[in-house]
Design a protein around this motif. Structure first.
Motif, mmCIF file in Angstrom:
data_model
loop_
_atom_site.group_PDB
_atom_site.id
_atom_site.type_symbol
_atom_site.label_atom_id
_atom_site.label_comp_id
_atom_site.label_asym_id
_atom_site.label_seq_id
_atom_site.Cartn_x
_atom_site.Cartn_y
_atom_site.Cartn_z
ATOM 1 N N SER A 83 -14.541 47.013 -2.319
ATOM 2 C CA SER A 83 -14.824 47.777 -3.537
ATOM 3 C C SER A 83 -15.324 46.880 -4.660
ATOM 4 O O SER A 83 -16.050 47.332 -5.545
ATOM 5 N N ASP A 112 -7.986 57.881 -3.336
ATOM 6 C CA ASP A 112 -9.199 57.133 -3.663
ATOM 7 C C ASP A 112 -9.445 57.152 -5.170
ATOM 8 O O ASP A 112 -9.231 58.166 -5.838
ATOM 9 N N ARG A 117 -12.551 52.343 -4.239
ATOM 10 C CA ARG A 117 -13.877 52.325 -3.614
ATOM 11 C C ARG A 117 -14.935 52.029 -4.666
ATOM 12 O O ARG A 117 -14.809 52.419 -5.832
#
Length: 636
Positions: A322, A503, A582
């Motif tokens: 990420s 996420d 992410r």
């Protein structure tokens, strides 16, 4: 300000415990002693002695505890008033607060009496009035005004909240106790002390020299190592002066002796990199560049592909994907990550306990909890990036991005040639996100730190470096708040079990090598050294040692992050959330993604447009820009 004074790690006698240095804004000489006589010390000839001082709260300690108690009580009164008035009271309405808020007048009287005692004691300790007592005077006057005109309290509620917050600033002032020393002299009872100031002619001569020196000094240069080296690389960075000085020190002590490479370090404005690179006068290495810079430079053949170095695959293992996903394009990677800051959920433990609320675990829990918060006129914070002025690169909203990723979304589809907002659950996610503002009246703009501090906004999602701000900015709520991973989205896995996805997204900075550099190998050695665990840990600790907890360094190096002074429970929570973080890819024309996502959002909340239709229309505009840029760079 007070200090514990040690000689050879021991306080020689009681008078040097909590020894007071009287405040003075000018340089002066103070001999250790009482008002009547100086202290005498016995030192043996030929023996070494170590002299040290330790900051001590001294007489201020009990006063700080009293101020914290006053803040807690006044904040509770503020929240109780807020239940009836809301954050924006009607000035023409009588809310009858004296009858609706239990014991309001007697409670205000009790806090007023306590504030008077604190003020008198601080004047006694410091010897005079100062900005510290000025803060107390302001809130004392306001409470006295409230007691004279209780029906007018709601008209000055915002000012009252600000004044209560100022008491937190007073705690910082009392705790800091800065003391600047020029030198320490040891002398006999008949010793002649030097003057503590120079005459006016020397002052004038110094000022004239400083004035003329300002025309020749290169203020952007942090200097370069004086030691001879085989190569010299130019490194530009855009951080603060303190950070630059620490980096300069680390380079001189570690990098140059180890690699025989000299570094000419310059502190520059981020806006100067593009024109310098275009004119062929750019650096070898640019540090602290934003998420969008490396790929945009790569598209114009201006940044170097780091995957060409043979040991790149070993070096990139230092980071989570990420952290560098936005630095990738095609098969190349055009920067190494320096910092990565991701979203966390902050909450006030004291208020949640007081109201008997549970911290939400999923977005459905958030929606269920909203009526309970709004019953007390309390708010939930979701960040919306500001768009005032000419915003060149507006990042996609982090809350929409979080919810979008949790529902299986992809920012770009078809080999990064189109926006993915219209695919799958994208339109539904966009509608749910906008409903927080249209249906549940979440604030679009708010100073989260201030409202979190006052308790008006006891829950919010923001980047984890808010921890740094709250640790220093709000000492009065220390121990009364915490953070957790962001709310998740439930789904059923392949085994039929219910799971939760958490996420979320991050914002990053990186360091890149410019393509026109003739010293790419030396520059790569510098990047490897700078992003290494040892260097990142030492830089982070030096930063925190000089600037305090407010400067906790958000390194992207995973191993270095774990070595910074986090508490064990804090580190575990951060690592849990980090595993879900992410990145958002950078593609040609992606600057339109955040911009038009924000346009679509404001179209819905300001003009009550249909969310699904609006996002569909703006996706077409985003796709047109992506296609246009792909043609410009011959990518089709």
């Amino acid at each position: 300000m007070t200090r514990n004074i040690y000689i050879n790690n021991e306080i020689p006698f009681k008078e040097l415990e909590n020894y007071t240095f009287k405040f003075n804004s000018s340089w002066r000489i103070q001999t250790l002693g009482t008002d009547k006589e100086a202290f005498k010390f016995y030192f043996e000839a030929g023996k070494e002695y170590e002299f040290s001082m330790e900051t001590s709260l001294g007489s201020y300690g009990p006063k700080i505890a009293q101020i914290e108690n006053v803040i807690s009580n006044l904040s509770k009164i503020y929240r109780e008033i807020l239940v009836f008035t809301g954050p924006e009271p009607d000035p023409n309405r009588d809310y009858q607060l004296t009858t609706r808020v239990p014991n309001l007048i007697s409670r205000l009287n009790a806090e007023l009496e306590e504030l008077h005692k604190i003020r008198d004691k601080i004047i006694e300790i410091s010897g005079s009035k100062s900005e510290k007592t000025g803060i107390l005077d302001t809130i004392i006057l306001q409470i006295e005004d409230f007691l004279k005109k209780p029906s007018q309290i709601h008209k000055k509620l915002t000012t009252f909240n600000n004044n209560v917050s100022s008491l937190g600033t007073l705690i910082i002032l009392l705790s800091d106790q800065p003391l600047e020393l020029d030198y320490i002299a040891v002398h006999g009872s008949d010793g002649k002390l030097p003057k503590n100031s120079v005459n006016i002619f020397k002052q004038m001569f110094f000022s004239i020299r400083a004035f003329f020196a300002s025309f020749t000094t290169d203020y952007s240069s942090v200097g370069k190592t004086t030691k001879d080296a085989n190569e010299t690389i130019n490194v530009w960075l855009t951080v603060g002066k303190d950070q630059a000085n620490i980096l300069r020190k680390l380079i001189d002590e570690k990098f140059t002796p180890m690699h025989d490479i000299q570094v000419d370090l310059k502190l520059v404005s981020s806006a100067s990199l593009l024109p310098a690179t275009s004119s062929g006068k750019g650096p070898d290495v640019a540090m602290g560049v934003g998420t969008n810079v490396p790929v945009n430079y790569a598209l114009r053949n201006a940044s170097y592909d780091l995957t060409k170095f043979s040991d790149f695959k070993d070096i990139i293992k230092r980071f989570n994907r990420s952290a560098y996903e936005s630095f990738e394009f095609g098969d190349g990677t055009y920067a190494l990550p320096e910092q990565e800051i991701f979203m966390m959920m902050f909450y006030r433990t004291d208020i949640f306990d007081e109201l008997g609320l549970n911290v939400p675990n999923t977005w459905q829990d958030v929606i269920k909890m909203i009526p309970d918060l709004q019953k007390y006129n309390l708010e939930f914070f979701l960040p919306v990036p500001r768009t005032q002025g000419a915003v060149v690169n507006l990042p996609p909203n982090p809350i929409f991005s979080t919810m979008f990723y949790q529902n299986g979304g992809s920012f770009y589809i078809n080999n990064n040639t189109e926006s993915g907002f219209n695919e799958g659950l994208g339109p539904e996610v966009f509608e749910t996100w906008t409903q927080f503002y249209t249906d549940y009246s979440f604030p679009v703009e708010a100073n989260f730190a201030n409202r979190f501090r006052s308790g008006q906004m006891p829950l919010g999602i923001t980047y984890y470096n808010t921890y740094n701000t709250l640790s220093v900015f709000a000492p009065e709520i220390r121990g009364k708040w915490g953070f957790l991973p962001v709310p998740g989205t439930e789904y059923i896995d392949e085994n039929g079990e219910k799971q939760i996805r958490r996420d979320t997204v991050s914002t990053n900075t990186g360091a890149m090598i410019l393509n026109n550099s003739s010293k790419k190998d030396a520059s790569w050695e510098f990047l490897k050294w700078w992003t290494s665990t040892d260097t990142q840990v030492r830089f982070g600790r030096e930063m925190e040692g000089i600037l305090g907890a407010a400067a906790r360094y958000p390194t992207a190096n995973v191993e270095a992050f774990e070595s910074l002074p986090w508490k064990r429970n804090e580190l575990e929570v951060l690592k849990e959330q980090w595993s879900w973080v992410r990145g958002i890819p950078e593609v040609p024309g992606s600057y339109m993604t955040g911009r038009h996502l924000d346009n679509a959002f404001r179209m819905v909340i300001n003009e009550t447009a249909n969310p699904r239709e609006v996002i569909y229309d703006y996706v077409q505009i985003i796709n047109e820009e992506i296609n246009k840029k792909r043609k410009e760079f011959n990518l089709n």
